[in-house]
Scaffold this motif. Structure first.
Motif, PDB file in Angstrom:
ATOM      1  N   THR A 196      -4.480   2.535  -6.559  1.00  0.00           N
ATOM      2  CA  THR A 196      -3.751   2.205  -5.238  1.00  0.00           C
ATOM      3  C   THR A 196      -3.626   3.640  -4.526  1.00  0.00           C
ATOM      4  N   TYR A 197      -3.242   3.488  -3.171  1.00  0.00           N
ATOM      5  CA  TYR A 197      -2.820   4.432  -2.321  1.00  0.00           C
ATOM      6  C   TYR A 197      -1.897   5.717  -3.008  1.00  0.00           C
ATOM      7  N   ASP A 250       1.077   0.327  -2.569  1.00  0.00           N
ATOM      8  CA  ASP A 250       0.794  -0.227  -3.968  1.00  0.00           C
ATOM      9  C   ASP A 250       0.082  -1.578  -3.776  1.00  0.00           C
ATOM     10  N   HIS A 251      -0.563  -1.825  -2.675  1.00  0.00           N
ATOM     11  CA  HIS A 251      -1.454  -2.952  -2.851  1.00  0.00           C
ATOM     12  C   HIS A 251      -2.764  -2.544  -3.570  1.00  0.00           C
ATOM     13  N   PRO A 252      -3.342  -3.505  -4.359  1.00  0.00           N
ATOM     14  CA  PRO A 252      -4.692  -3.332  -4.857  1.00  0.00           C
ATOM     15  C   PRO A 252      -5.819  -2.861  -3.746  1.00  0.00           C
ATOM     16  N   LEU A 253      -6.600  -2.121  -4.091  1.00  0.00           N
ATOM     17  CA  LEU A 253      -7.780  -1.557  -3.182  1.00  0.00           C
ATOM     18  C   LEU A 253      -9.008  -2.132  -3.640  1.00  0.00           C
ATOM     19  N   GLU A 285     -11.068   2.299  -1.091  1.00  0.00           N
ATOM     20  CA  GLU A 285     -10.592   3.534  -2.053  1.00  0.00           C
ATOM     21  C   GLU A 285     -11.467   4.731  -1.565  1.00  0.00           C
TER      22      GLU A 285
END
Length: 406
Positions: free
Chosen positions: A180-181, A208-211, A216
């Motif tokens: 994540t970020y 925290d959202h999936p990338l 990314e």
């Protein structure tokens, strides 16, 4: 030379090159003569260098001229630069210079340099060149910078994708990212622990959202990795790798980031438990030490709350919005400082202070509930583990103040 004048001078120089019949340069070379290479520079020692850097090189195979285009330039002399920086309204610039000049500095700094030559058709190479020259014009060179979605790496990614007709985005968006970020930020900033912790505290659920692999690629090294797996039409009904050659031309001589983000939960839990124990023991045995520890905690908690509240309400740093850590650290902490000071004499806490303490404990409970709810993505477990023991110990100490011998 001011940056805008520098960009304009280089752009003018490249355009004037097209009027020299005896000299074929990048600006007017036919697409068949253009070689497209992505140059990735590894992280440096300074905190603003930890995310690495990336550029697109266009080389004229006829005469060897190579120009490196990048989107990582900012101007300290810009009016209101520091205020814009604080408000999340940063303006960056595109820049270009001969590759030898651009890479020389990174070699001297000990940062790795990796070249990836790409399989562009003549038409794609010419389209990329035309776009980069257009983007280099002074009226087009400036853009609104965003750490995660619009930076030097995403601009390179988008320029390549535009020339490739969308192939890059189709391939990368279909693959999940590795982190994540927040995880990438913690990983890359781990060499500066205090700054890493400050950034982690200030990041909200957005981080925290999936990338996807496309998202990314805001990290130059991640874009470098993703390019290796991309396939492009080979002109004969099949596909071939986009990267036709990759080589490291300068090794890394600075501390490399770890492959994974550090797990902060253990250290922060230990810190929270240690602080709570110190508060309880000091309250009984060394009241002055208790006061110093408690006031320090409240000042830091209040300042952290002001910072997070300001980032949410006064800035464009959307990665810091709706931060659940505000339930753990907030400006109400400042109100408790007078009660802490009086507690050294065993004075009972006023009723309003009892109410504030109860409100803070309920806020901590709400933070736990929010963290456990399905669909809530903010990964703030380390801060829960740090803050809750400290608040419980502080509440107990103040409630028991009237029973402490003077």
């Amino acid at each position: 030379m001011p940056l805008l004048r520098r960009v304009f001078a280089l752009f003018l120089w490249m355009l004037l090159g097209s009027t020299w019949p005896a000299h074929a340069d990048v600006a007017n070379a036919p697409g068949a003569n253009l070689q497209v290479t992505v140059i990735t520079y590894g992280p440096g020692d300074t905190y603003w260098e930890r995310f690495g850097h990336i550029a697109i090189e266009l080389r004229d195979s006829q005469d060897g001229e190579a120009i490196s285009f990048n989107y990582g330039v900012f101007d300290f002399d810009e009016k209101g630069f520091l205020l814009n920086f604080a408000r999340g309204r940063m303006h960056y610039l595109m820049d270009a210079e001969p590759t030898a000049v651009d890479t020389g500095w990174y070699v001297q700094a000990g940062r790795s340099i990796t070249r990836q030559r790409l399989a562009f058709t003549p038409e794609q190479a010419a389209a990329l060149r035309d776009f980069l020259l257009w983007n280099l014009r002074p009226e087009n060179a400036r853009y609104d910078y965003d750490y995660y979605v619009d930076n030097c790496s995403t601009r390179v990614r988008d320029a390549l994708d535009k020339a490739l007709g969308g192939i890059l985005k189709t391939a990368l968006a279909a693959r999940p990212g590795s982190m994540t970020y927040r995880q990438q930020t913690d990983r890359l900033m781990s060499a500066q622990p205090w700054l890493m912790l400050l950034l982690d505290l200030g990041l909200g659920p957005y981080a925290d959202h999936p990338l996807s692999g496309w998202q990314e690629a805001f990290i130059p090294m991640a874009l470098q990795r993703e390019l290796r797996a991309v396939q492009v039409p080979d002109g004969h009904g099949g596909h071939s790798p986009l990267v036709i050659e990759e080589r490291q031309v300068s090794p890394n001589r600075v501390q490399a980031p770890p492959p994974q983000a550090p797990d902060l939960r253990g250290p922060m839990a230990l810190a929270g438990a240690a602080l709570a124990m110190l508060l309880v023991i000091a309250r009984r045995r060394v009241p002055l030490l208790f006061v110093l520890l408690a006031v320090t905690w409240l000042v830091l908690a209040g300042l952290a709350g002001l910072l997070m509240l300001g980032l949410w309400t006064l800035t464009s740093h959307h990665s810091a919005w709706a931060n659940a850590n505000l339930l753990l650290f907030n400006p109400l902490a400042f109100v408790l400082i007078p009660a802490i000071w009086r507690s050294r004499r065993g004075v009972a806490t006023p009723r309003r202070v009892d109410g504030l303490l109860m409100l803070q404990l309920l806020a901590g409970l709400l933070a736990i509930v929010l963290h456990l709810l399905p669909g809530v993505v903010q990964q703030n477990q380390p801060w829960l583990l740090l803050a809750l023991p400290a608040w419980l110990a502080l509440a107990w100490s103040l409630r028991s103040a009237c029973h402490v011998p003077r």
